[in-house]
Design an enzyme around this catalytic site. Structure first.
Site, PDB file in Angstrom:
ATOM      1  N   GLU A 102       8.740  -4.011  10.767  1.00 10.69           N
ATOM      2  CA  GLU A 102       9.217  -2.747  10.208  1.00 10.69           C
ATOM      3  C   GLU A 102       9.775  -1.839  11.301  1.00 10.69           C
ATOM      4  O   GLU A 102       9.122  -1.584  12.320  1.00 10.69           O
ATOM      5  CB  GLU A 102       8.062  -2.042   9.464  1.00 10.69           C
ATOM      6  CG  GLU A 102       8.482  -0.719   8.838  1.00 10.69           C
ATOM      7  CD  GLU A 102       7.507  -0.189   7.793  1.00 10.69           C
ATOM      8  OE1 GLU A 102       6.552  -0.900   7.423  1.00 10.69           O
ATOM      9  OE2 GLU A 102       7.715   0.950   7.342  1.00 10.69           O
ATOM     10  N   ASP A 107       0.842  -1.205   0.000  1.00  9.67           N
ATOM     11  CA  ASP A 107       0.000   0.000   0.000  1.00  9.67           C
ATOM     12  C   ASP A 107       0.876   1.254   0.000  1.00  9.67           C
ATOM     13  O   ASP A 107       0.363   2.377  -0.041  1.00  9.67           O
ATOM     14  CB  ASP A 107      -1.025  -0.007   1.148  1.00  9.67           C
ATOM     15  CG  ASP A 107      -0.386  -0.069   2.513  1.00  9.67           C
ATOM     16  OD1 ASP A 107       0.854  -0.182   2.608  1.00  9.67           O
ATOM     17  OD2 ASP A 107      -1.132   0.001   3.520  1.00  9.67           O
ATOM     18  N   LYS A 156      -1.375  -9.325   2.673  1.00 11.77           N
ATOM     19  CA  LYS A 156      -0.688  -8.885   3.891  1.00 11.77           C
ATOM     20  C   LYS A 156      -1.591  -7.876   4.593  1.00 11.77           C
ATOM     21  O   LYS A 156      -2.281  -7.108   3.923  1.00 11.77           O
ATOM     22  CB  LYS A 156       0.665  -8.231   3.554  1.00 11.77           C
ATOM     23  CG  LYS A 156       1.376  -7.603   4.762  1.00 11.77           C
ATOM     24  CD  LYS A 156       2.846  -7.297   4.486  1.00 11.77           C
ATOM     25  CE  LYS A 156       3.102  -5.963   3.843  1.00 11.77           C
ATOM     26  NZ  LYS A 156       2.601  -4.785   4.589  1.00 11.77           N
ATOM     27  N   ASP A 213      -1.195  -6.029  -0.348  1.00 12.47           N
ATOM     28  CA  ASP A 213      -1.619  -5.421   0.920  1.00 12.47           C
ATOM     29  C   ASP A 213      -3.123  -5.158   0.936  1.00 12.47           C
ATOM     30  O   ASP A 213      -3.670  -4.611  -0.035  1.00 12.47           O
ATOM     31  CB  ASP A 213      -0.932  -4.048   1.089  1.00 12.47           C
ATOM     32  CG  ASP A 213       0.299  -4.120   1.970  1.00 12.47           C
ATOM     33  OD1 ASP A 213       0.418  -5.060   2.778  1.00 12.47           O
ATOM     34  OD2 ASP A 213       1.155  -3.213   1.837  1.00 12.47           O
TER      35      ASP A 213
HETATM   36  O1  KIV Z   1       3.507  -1.132   1.652  1.00 13.22           O
HETATM   37  C1  KIV Z   1       4.694  -1.466   1.728  1.00 13.22           C
HETATM   38  O2  KIV Z   1       5.531  -1.165   0.876  1.00 13.22           O
HETATM   39  C2  KIV Z   1       5.104  -2.237   2.899  1.00 13.22           C
HETATM   40  C3  KIV Z   1       6.568  -2.449   3.105  1.00 13.22           C
HETATM   41  C4  KIV Z   1       7.185  -1.228   3.663  1.00 13.22           C
HETATM   42  C5  KIV Z   1       6.827  -3.652   3.948  1.00 13.22           C
HETATM   43  O3  KIV Z   1       4.286  -2.655   3.658  1.00 13.22           O
END
Ligand code: KIV
Length: 273
Positions: free
Chosen positions: A191, A53, A122, A92
């Protein structure tokens, strides 16, 4: 074809990531949001492509990840999936599509899986989103968790600084990581947390732990593509290693093109019909 070569070309699955952790092979993960870049990253041999995201920041120009919608994530996921042959693709779930209740979470995850054909999703959070995670897993959708600095909660944190430096937050993070493993997540992203804490989590869990700003003691690393390719000049946290300076390269290429058009050098006789 040698066995090693055949293995290199085999589709990466959640089970293969688990095997990689067991044999101590580090997992590579990078974001992608469009067809052309996903094709390059897949063919370069990346283990996992994350349709993050972070598209909200690097593709849409928003200040945070909060504004991106499920439809927009599905658009990016579809584009990436058209290109990818080997990497495991994770999409995501965006802010507001899984925190409200588990029914809504399941329908968001089902839309992503049906419409993008991605391998898994995710989502951010631990105990707070337990019911949503359980319901999505019941439908057979693999989930990668995300703890530590969870950008969808930036308004609660108020800052993008390192998380879980204090003992109480660190202990909650460890409990959440165990919970995510127990309820069935296949991997976790950590993170921007202290390396010692991330290493402890990676040692205690059997599922892969992939870090961003979490040191080298975890099972793999993830970066945002625009950051590691140096497209984005402003963002330079300590954890970022830049592997190219595309901002400068693209600027020079674009300026050369402008100059060639203005000077009538482009197109020349060979570049016309
Ligand atoms: O959205 C994204 O790029 C992420 C990474 C920072 C792990 O969640």
């Amino acid at each position: 074809m040698s066995v090693a070569k055949m293995d290199e070309n085999r589709k990466v699955t959640t089970h293969r990531l688990f095997e990689m952790k067991q044999r101590g092979e580090k997992i590579s993960m990078l974001t992608a949001y469009d067809y052309s870049m996903a094709a390059i990253i897949d063919q370069a041999g990346m283990d996992v492509i994350l349709v993050g995201d972070s598209a909200s920041n690097v593709m849409a120009g928003n200040v945070t990840t909060l504004p991106i919608t499920l439809d927009q994530m599905i658009y990016h996921g579809k584009s990436v999936m058209k290109a990818v042959k080997r990497s495991l693709v994770v999409v995501d779930l965006p802010f507001g599509t899984y925190q409200g209740n588990s029914k809504e979470a399941l329908s968001s995850a089902i839309r992503v899986m049906k419409e993008t054909h991605a391998d898994c999703i995710k989502l951010e959070g631990g105990a707070e989103v337990k019911e949503s995670i359980e319901r999505i897993l019941c439908a057979g959708i693999p989930i990668m968790g995300h703890l530590g600095l969870t950008p969808q909660s930036i308004n609660k944190f108020g800052t993008y600084t390192v998380r879980a430096r204090e003992e109480a937050e660190a202990e909650k993070l460890v409990r959440d990581a165990h919970l995510l493993e127990e309820i069935g997540c296949f991997a976790i992203v950590l993170e921007k947390i202290p390396a010692v804490l991330a290493t402890r989590v990676a040692r205690e869990l059997t599922i892969p732990v992939i870090g961003i700003g979490a040191g080298g003691g975890v099972d793999g690393q993830v970066l945002v593509m625009h950051d590691m390719l140096g497209i984005n000049k402003e963002f330079s946290p300590r954890f970022l290693r830049r592997y190219a300076n595309l901002n400068e390269m693209i600027t020079k290429a674009v300026q050369s093109y402008i100059a060639d058009v203005k000077s009538r050098d482009f197109p020349n006789e060979k570049e016309q019909y």
